[in-house]
Design an enzyme around this catalytic site. Structure first.
Site, PDB file in Angstrom:
ATOM      1  N   CYS A   1       1.607  -1.319  -0.030  1.00 29.78           N
ATOM      2  CA  CYS A   1       0.113  -0.155   0.018  1.00 29.78           C
ATOM      3  C   CYS A   1       1.281   1.194  -0.038  1.00 29.78           C
ATOM      4  O   CYS A   1       1.727   1.411   0.745  1.00 29.78           O
ATOM      5  CB  CYS A   1      -1.123  -0.224   1.267  1.00 29.78           C
ATOM      6  SG  CYS A   1      -2.341   1.739   2.079  1.00 29.78           S
TER       7      CYS A   1
ATOM      8  N   CYS B   1      -0.193   3.727   2.158  1.00 28.06           N
ATOM      9  CA  CYS B   1       0.567   3.436   3.667  1.00 28.06           C
ATOM     10  C   CYS B   1       2.329   3.861   3.836  1.00 28.06           C
ATOM     11  O   CYS B   1       2.998   4.054   5.576  1.00 28.06           O
ATOM     12  CB  CYS B   1       0.649   1.607   4.088  1.00 28.06           C
ATOM     13  SG  CYS B   1      -1.499   1.206   3.878  1.00 28.06           S
TER      14      CYS B   1
END
Length: 82
Positions: A12, A15
């Site tokens: 991600c 993230c």
């Protein structure tokens, strides 16, 4: 004790940009427990807290649960934690 849990994934992009901010806040706040959970590890709390997007930040305090999906700035995260 207030607990802050960040749900993330290694694949991600958001993230990866959120992690340093989360870690900074974790190092600055005393009396708060911080934890990171990789959603690919099938932690049961993913279902318990209804995590559907990453990153998602969950605050657990006195039996109350608050969650926020998406990346936050340091100031936004501190305000969310309270």
């Amino acid at each position: 004790m207030k607990q802050v849990i960040k749900f993330e994934a290694s694949w991600c992009g958001p993230c990866k940009t959120y992690s340093p901010k989360f870690n900074q806040v974790a190092s600055e706040m005393v009396g708060v427990s911080f934890e990171t959970v990789d959603v690919d590890r099938e932690d049961p709390r993913i279902l318990e807290y209804g995590v559907r997007n990453v990153p998602t930040t969950v605050v657990v305090e006195n039996g109350q649960i608050r969650k926020q999906a998406g990346s936050m700035s340091v100031d936004e995260l501190k305000a969310f934690i309270g």
